[in-house]
Design a protein around this motif. Sequence first.
Motif, PDB file in Angstrom:
ATOM      1  N   SER A 112       1.847  -1.354   7.842  1.00 23.90           N
ATOM      2  CA  SER A 112       2.492  -3.453   7.519  1.00 23.90           C
ATOM      3  C   SER A 112       3.753  -3.046   7.268  1.00 23.90           C
ATOM      4  N   GLY A 113       3.585  -4.560   7.841  1.00 22.56           N
ATOM      5  CA  GLY A 113       4.978  -5.119   7.747  1.00 22.56           C
ATOM      6  C   GLY A 113       5.554  -4.821   8.182  1.00 22.56           C
ATOM      7  N   SER A 114       7.301  -5.120   8.342  1.00 18.13           N
ATOM      8  CA  SER A 114       8.608  -4.689   8.329  1.00 18.13           C
ATOM      9  C   SER A 114       9.667  -4.403   7.685  1.00 18.13           C
ATOM     10  N   ILE A 115      10.557  -3.671   7.763  1.00 19.79           N
ATOM     11  CA  ILE A 115      11.528  -3.701   6.592  1.00 19.79           C
ATOM     12  C   ILE A 115      13.251  -3.752   7.177  1.00 19.79           C
ATOM     13  N   HIS A 121       2.371  -6.026  16.756  1.00 24.56           N
ATOM     14  CA  HIS A 121       3.585  -6.591  17.096  1.00 24.56           C
ATOM     15  C   HIS A 121       2.492  -8.314  16.435  1.00 24.56           C
ATOM     16  N   ASN A 122       1.543  -8.465  17.185  1.00 26.16           N
ATOM     17  CA  ASN A 122       1.419 -10.018  16.462  1.00 26.16           C
ATOM     18  C   ASN A 122       0.727  -9.738  15.299  1.00 26.16           C
ATOM     19  N   GLU A 123       0.808  -8.664  14.606  1.00 22.97           N
ATOM     20  CA  GLU A 123       0.802  -8.766  12.978  1.00 22.97           C
ATOM     21  C   GLU A 123       1.267  -8.491  11.904  1.00 22.97           C
ATOM     22  N   VAL A 124       2.219  -8.007  12.034  1.00 19.26           N
ATOM     23  CA  VAL A 124       4.176  -7.711  11.441  1.00 19.26           C
ATOM     24  C   VAL A 124       4.127  -9.170  10.668  1.00 19.26           C
ATOM     25  N   ILE A 125       4.011 -10.554  11.263  1.00 17.61           N
ATOM     26  CA  ILE A 125       4.990 -11.349  10.814  1.00 17.61           C
ATOM     27  C   ILE A 125       3.972 -11.914   8.840  1.00 17.61           C
ATOM     28  N   GLY A 126       4.214 -11.503   8.781  1.00 19.64           N
ATOM     29  CA  GLY A 126       3.154 -12.034   7.536  1.00 19.64           C
ATOM     30  C   GLY A 126       2.665 -11.496   6.375  1.00 19.64           C
ATOM     31  N   SER A 127       2.618 -10.335   7.462  1.00 18.70           N
ATOM     32  CA  SER A 127       2.245  -8.948   6.434  1.00 18.70           C
ATOM     33  C   SER A 127       2.863  -8.389   5.293  1.00 18.70           C
ATOM     34  N   PRO A 128       2.824  -7.820   4.587  1.00 19.96           N
ATOM     35  CA  PRO A 128       3.299  -7.687   3.552  1.00 19.96           C
ATOM     36  C   PRO A 128       3.753  -5.557   4.074  1.00 19.96           C
ATOM     37  N   PHE A 129       4.582  -5.142   3.826  1.00 16.29           N
ATOM     38  CA  PHE A 129       5.669  -4.151   3.882  1.00 16.29           C
ATOM     39  C   PHE A 129       5.219  -2.977   3.642  1.00 16.29           C
ATOM     40  N   LEU A 130       4.771  -1.683   4.192  1.00 15.21           N
ATOM     41  CA  LEU A 130       3.602  -0.900   3.226  1.00 15.21           C
ATOM     42  C   LEU A 130       4.152   0.563   4.517  1.00 15.21           C
ATOM     43  N   PHE A 131       4.542   1.415   3.510  1.00 14.94           N
ATOM     44  CA  PHE A 131       5.352   2.163   3.969  1.00 14.94           C
ATOM     45  C   PHE A 131       4.590   3.929   3.706  1.00 14.94           C
ATOM     46  N   SER A 132       4.002   4.881   4.850  1.00 18.29           N
ATOM     47  CA  SER A 132       3.377   6.079   3.910  1.00 18.29           C
ATOM     48  C   SER A 132       3.806   7.298   4.017  1.00 18.29           C
ATOM     49  N   ILE A 133       4.947   7.554   2.926  1.00 22.11           N
ATOM     50  CA  ILE A 133       5.693   8.414   2.438  1.00 22.11           C
ATOM     51  C   ILE A 133       5.099  10.098   2.716  1.00 22.11           C
ATOM     52  N   LEU A 134       6.294  10.621   3.997  1.00 24.98           N
ATOM     53  CA  LEU A 134       5.626  11.586   4.384  1.00 24.98           C
ATOM     54  C   LEU A 134       6.294  13.099   4.030  1.00 24.98           C
TER      55      LEU A 134
END
Length: 755
Positions: free
Chosen positions: A580-583, A548-561
Amino acid sequence: MRKLLFAEYFFFINTFHSVKLETEPSTMSKLEQLARMKVAERPSHLVEKTGDDSNSTPNKGISLLSKLKKNGTSSLSTEMRQPLSLSDRLKAKRINGSNSAAPSSTARTDTANNGKGSLHDKLRAMRSKAEIKKVASKAQSKPLVNDAPRDPPTSSSLPTSWDQIRFFLSKQNFPSSVIPVSDSVLGIIEAVTVPCKQNARCKKLQKRKYGEIFSVFYPDVLVNTNKRKATSKTAAANFKKPSPDDVVINAQNKALTRVNEMVSGLKISENKHSAGEEWHDSDPETLDNDDGPPKYSYKRVSIPTKPTNPVDIQKYLETSKAHCSFVVLGHVDAGKSTLMGRLLYDVGAVDNNHIRKLKKESERIGKGSFHFAWVMDQTQEERERGVTVSICPSDFETANTQFTIVDAPGHSDFVPNAIAGISLADIALLCVDCGTDAFESGFNLDGQTKEHTILARSMGVNRIVVAMNKMDTVEWYYGRFDQIKNELSTFFKDVGFKEDQIDWVPCSGLSGEGVYKIAYPENASWYKGPTLIEKLEYVAQHISNSYHNEVIGSPFLFSILEAIPTNKNEEAIISGRVESGSIQPGETITIYPSEQSAVVSKILVGNDAKSSHIVVKGDFATLRLRHAHVEDIETGDLAGAVDYDVPVMREFSTQLLTFKMDRPILPGTSFMLFRGICQQPARVSKLVSIIEKQDPSKVIKKKVRHLGSNQAAIVEIELTERKRYIPILKIKENKRLGRILLRKDGRTIAAGAVI
Ligand SMILES: Nc1nc2c(ncn2[C@@H]2O[C@H](COP(=O)(O)OP(=O)(O)OP(=O)(O)O)[C@@H](O)[C@H]2O)c(=O)[nH]1
């Protein structure tokens, strides 16, 4: 930073070799030994390979699968025989599930929701018949198991006579003229001289040791080396007129033409690439003529779009439940699936009726004790064989924590699946069978306890919970618990885990004691700690806080399964994990390597596909996308925020630490590259330098011809799959996605980071 990350690998050195290798005799080289042993065993070099990992490991006994094959109650399952991608497995698994006559093949989510329609059910229902047919036929066309491309020549197929050597070399794209240096009787041949056919300017014969030719030496290594030589002006001048060697070569060429014609129609089964195509380890001509990956012509957006219903991320993080995923690792039959089935039952994710039904069905085929394991192992084949094959993510929650479990296979034949499972997890739950002798067989030699732990550490998992399972079989004897704990502690320390990163919980998955609801028996009164679930909740809280400390300010990244089409045009559904991040719905993402931008129209989470306004780092989610082209999205692809650039490439630099290997790594050595859930055949394009293990900035040697065991090096890697690039992030950009593993012939040969 770089120094720190790389230093972690140093710890593997002393441990990894003991996972796989026995002692090596001192007088003869390992290669020579293998060659002699194999030649003695099998006189013919045209030996059909099964493709099974176990068969590629000469010192290994008959694998469990081989035994099962021999027992032959029925043919092996499609999944077990075929190296399907994760996505294909998931798809095939569903096809299996829907086609299976056995009522026991009910999907996981049926059970996990007490009959409610799960997300996976809904996704399945959306799949058209045509899509299912496509997947089934794709699955059919895939060949036998393996995670790593084979070397063209293997020790089991060593030639036994000089004629066979010529035959062999002609099949490996070697020029037809090869001269033995000494007598052409096997055992006496020390070396052969090989002309460099591919490079017209290089006519000089090369002296190569017999072992090099038939094991780790490839034509393109020769070509690459000679390319460099040939570019030198002096060499070029010398090569203008035919050398005495050329005269010999030409004469031999003529003499051997007839032999080549005779054998050219034959096939050697080892040269098959896992995708079912004719595939040479390093075929320079194919590389030169390669058109490269397709040029996508998608519109890539660079300006972010706003969420439809913006969520205050800070507030959300403060109020949301902790979420964390764990992968269940351990030796085959350690009780992983049973423990997970028990856990899901105890937390109420699986109802009584379902467990009763599974018990009846498992008893009917004489596997009564597997009823909890069947909650996780859902395919008919997994149930009949009693082994987990595919990874199986499943959600459940307790009063204050949401969990995603990934049950990974313990069998050595399915390590690639275990790697995929590890790449999705925050915690490694290592299941250890505390039964008499059982721990020892899972820990020593070829056991998966060590291998899985090392893989987890190499892939950046730094929290481990040890479930000291099957304690009921030793009557909860403290001495056994303590003995195993001591042995494992030393090993964990060597691997690089600190004491405060490890937790120990005695339990019995079968009887349920120490898991969640069922209290410890009296003879376990020596243990005063939390139950397995309580411990997992505690660790999850920690991890969730740090995420949670890293969510704000990090780019959104999503591994596709997995990516599946919907019945609408230009709409797709992708499922995977937020790295990483949020969406939030309404935001636009770009998918790599196709670099197509799509708008997230809906986010679904959990087994019951609940709609969500946001997902953050560590969450598993399903995203419904508009303007997406599903045909160009694959398992292992990455999605990212539109204003964050994810490089896609086919060549990149790495810092590697090699493990104990039978054969050295040379320029041209092929292997299977693992990055997150992405797997790609690749090879070494250049050995740049050998570096200090503890301090990677210190170069020990610059001109590197080969890499031996336990060495740290800077190595350039090149993908050999011509069809596409892969998204690659450096270790400093993402601590998990920047890590890689190299596997060859069923063994992990190196781990490292993209730099
Ligand atoms: N006595 C006892 N038996 C157990 C326990 N846990 C599992 N078993 C038994 O061990 C056998 C193997 O269990 P599984 O859960 O299939 O083992 P696994 O580790 O998932 O196996 P793979 O996925 O194939 O690696 C089954 O017969 C189980 O009933 C336990 O706590 N106590």
